[in-house]
Design a protein around this motif. Sequence first.
Motif, PDB file in Angstrom:
ATOM      1  N   TYR A 251      11.626  23.410   2.967  1.00 22.13           N
ATOM      2  CA  TYR A 251       9.931  23.604   2.640  1.00 22.13           C
ATOM      3  C   TYR A 251       9.481  24.647   1.441  1.00 22.13           C
ATOM      4  N   GLU A 252       8.114  23.918   1.098  1.00 23.15           N
ATOM      5  CA  GLU A 252       7.646  24.665  -0.236  1.00 23.15           C
ATOM      6  C   GLU A 252       7.714  25.841  -0.039  1.00 23.15           C
ATOM      7  N   ASP A 253       7.800  26.993   1.241  1.00 25.48           N
ATOM      8  CA  ASP A 253       8.647  28.365   1.024  1.00 25.48           C
ATOM      9  C   ASP A 253       9.744  28.913   1.791  1.00 25.48           C
ATOM     10  N   THR A 254      10.211  28.026   1.272  1.00 28.17           N
ATOM     11  CA  THR A 254      12.118  28.155   1.186  1.00 28.17           C
ATOM     12  C   THR A 254      13.101  29.167   0.315  1.00 28.17           C
ATOM     13  N   LEU A 255      13.546  30.135   0.997  1.00 29.11           N
ATOM     14  CA  LEU A 255      14.343  30.964   0.111  1.00 29.11           C
ATOM     15  C   LEU A 255      15.222  30.651  -0.325  1.00 29.11           C
ATOM     16  N   SER A 302      15.524  26.788  -5.577  1.00 26.38           N
ATOM     17  CA  SER A 302      14.046  27.504  -5.304  1.00 26.38           C
ATOM     18  C   SER A 302      13.505  26.553  -4.988  1.00 26.38           C
ATOM     19  N   ASN A 304      10.304  25.228  -5.881  1.00 27.35           N
ATOM     20  CA  ASN A 304       9.663  24.625  -6.701  1.00 27.35           C
ATOM     21  C   ASN A 304      10.798  24.174  -7.857  1.00 27.35           C
ATOM     22  N   ASP A 340       6.545  19.974   1.642  1.00 24.46           N
ATOM     23  CA  ASP A 340       5.535  21.616   1.807  1.00 24.46           C
ATOM     24  C   ASP A 340       5.198  21.502   2.773  1.00 24.46           C
ATOM     25  N   LEU A 341       4.552  22.675   3.538  1.00 26.26           N
ATOM     26  CA  LEU A 341       4.674  23.614   4.158  1.00 26.26           C
ATOM     27  C   LEU A 341       3.077  22.666   4.921  1.00 26.26           C
ATOM     28  N   ASN A 343       0.047  22.754   6.496  1.00 27.01           N
ATOM     29  CA  ASN A 343      -1.466  24.094   6.527  1.00 27.01           C
ATOM     30  C   ASN A 343      -2.920  23.336   6.363  1.00 27.01           C
TER      31      ASN A 343
END
Length: 849
Positions: A251-255, A302, A304, A340-341, A343
């Motif tokens: 997902y777009e917020d995965t570290l 990351s 991105n 992406d998430l 949302n």
Amino acid sequence: MLFFGFSFVLIAVQANYAPYFFDNGARSTNGNMALLSLSEDTPVGTHVYTLNGTDPEGDPVTYGLTYEAGSRRYFSVDRNLGNVTLIEELDREKEDEIEVIVSISDGLSTVSEKVRILVTDANDESPEFINTPYIVQVPENTPSGSSIFKIEAVDRDTGSGGSITYFLQNIHANKFTIDRHSGVLRIKTGVTLDYEKSRTHFVVVVAKDGGGKLRGDNKVFSATTTVTVNVEDVQDTPPMFIGTPYYGYVYEDTLAGSEVLTVVALDGDRGKPNSIHYCLVNGSEGSFEISNTTGAISVIKSPNQLKKEVYELKVQASEVSPEGDVSAYAFAMVTIRVVDLNNHPPTFYGENGPQNRFELTMYEHPPEGEILRGLKITVNDSDQGANAKFNLRLVGPGGIFRVVPQTVLNEAQVTIIVENSAAIDYEKFKVLTFKLLAIEVNTPERFSSTADVVIRLLDTNDNVPKFSSDYYIARIPENSPGGSNVVAITEFRWPDTMVQYSISEFLIHPSTGIIYTQPWAVLDAEVNSKYNFYVKAEDTDGKYSLAEVFITVLDVNDHSPEFNENIQEKTMIIGSPVKIEAIDQDAEEPNNIVDYSIMQADPANVFDIDQSTGEIKLKSYIRSLDIIHNITKNKDCIWSVVVQAKDRGSPSFSTTAVLKIDITEETLHKGPMAAFLMQTKDNPMKALGVLAGVMGIMVLITIMISTAMFWRNKRSNKIMPVRRIIKKRQPQPSRTVRMEWLKFKRPSNAAEKFVVEDDAQSLQNENSNNNVQVAPVPPAAPMPPPPPALASSGDAPGWRVPTVSGSLTPKFINKQLKKRGHSSAHNALVSELKMRFEKRNAAIGEPHI
């Protein structure tokens, strides 16, 4: 010196010989039991032998059986007869020889012998498996046909009963075979064992003896046992991945460094598995890595920085032996999607942007499959991938519309299609309201949104007016005033258009449907008590329906009983009643049922009246005019009675009539003619009509006979002989039948008041054959006075009476009756008829043959 003397006695002693047994051979059953053999299945209580011996001196002998100490006693013996009986069950497998000491004694000497009795075998034992339980360990790579175990069973019987053969149950389902003689278990030819498919096999082995006699029957015994075959694992299967196919998401917020998913592989050899080593073969492009021992795949960049939306990773799993050697390996594909998430929920849009209410106006009953083009709806989810996948559905009355598409990815144009046209009915729903629901499919959040869809319907003329019933039944009293309501005709009112009614005879309100009588209508149950007609409901388009109406006019007691005349005159013969009658014009009972009663009589207490029929008669004690003369001094014997006729209606109506009764005694000769004249004396026209009918029938018979004789003579030229000669008679005066008509005069006394004179000549045979016996002719009555002259009428046809062979001449006595005079027209008619009869009779001569 003394001398002594001695004497010697000599006693003779005879030798005693010992008794002995007879020896009758090896198979003897009579002797000393030597070489006796018994089967072990001999039943207890069986007579098995007879000891037999003798004494040389002929002394009687006795027999005995004894055993060594500690031995089991199997037999008993009859001391005198020597019969030996088995008293203990034999078992060859426990004791195959029995030692018995038999003895014979003559009382002085006893001879004993030890004999051995052989116990022979019977098939009474079952096979027994030894060294059980049987558990066999077999490597899975053991070649087919190899022996893997030896099964052994024993049978303590001898001979065929002790021989054993082996076989397997369910041999077709087994992977094993057994040697029937040796009991060696082998893997079936062409079959291999597989630890990964089946780790244990249970083999049921049957051991069966050869059979033998037991108590006279041939018996075969068998035994079963189960061999447990455990298959041992061998390293012969490569590793296998569990839980395939593999999908992962970044997902777009995965570290960076986060674990995406874990692959799992196991050694196919489950018995002694080797360890597994994982590695990425290709597809990672430096963005992912895998743990060699756990199989965990992690992202090392990351999101991105990831250049691709989908990555296909090829993972290898290898078996490593304890020695560190790689023996086998397998591959699996892992799909990782970068998303992406979630949302953004799904959103509905109209022509001018986001919108949550859509309205449409349309006519009812559109064609099925038609698209509601007036609705411009778009739905969109701004997320990507799986987060943008959602379902669409309509929430509301089911089966009317359907939405297309039902599943949307990202964005779609919403189309609503008619599915059930009949349900889109203005008469049922003026407005149809639905909820348009969009809900995500596979996301944990299950985001959703709704929009209202309002459809306003317009009416079309699609219904036929329909009555609530096919027929209506109503009742109304006949005295109801004009304009009275009769019945309300109801219908299922469809609001397409105004419903109009068409009706006949009655009026109906066009909007309420109430049927009522016309203002000037006068109902009369006596004239018409039943009305039947149709009502018609019709709209402006000509669609209509009919209903039948049945109206019954209920009778009301609105008529009084009515007499023909309010003052009536009757002649009563003592002993016979007179009848008075009133008619009630009401239509139904009890309104038209009349009851009669005497209100007043002069003199009183003389008459009785029948309540139902109106027959009036004298009291039972009045049997003659003499009694009447004692009651009243009025010599005319004309009494008055006031009779009331009353109906049974509610309220009841009544009327009265005055009846003047002229009382007389009967003086007519008894007979049908007298009775007829008496009945019709008050109605001369009825008597004339009957007489004319009789004469008409006689004329018709005469014409038929004459016609038959004419045609008979015409068909034959010969004169047919007759059965007898008829002499010509001398002319005789015409035969007539004259009857004095009723003569009404004022007699000097009551007995002469009502007199009927009857003079008649005897009728002779018309054909003069003298076969008819005639009664003697009574004295002729005096000729009547000349009839009164009748006014001639040129237009009125004269009375024409056909010719008959006799005549009936009525004779009238002209009298003036005070109370009941006949009209002059009746008297003139009778006189004219009498004159015509006399003229006709004078012109007709006696017929001849």
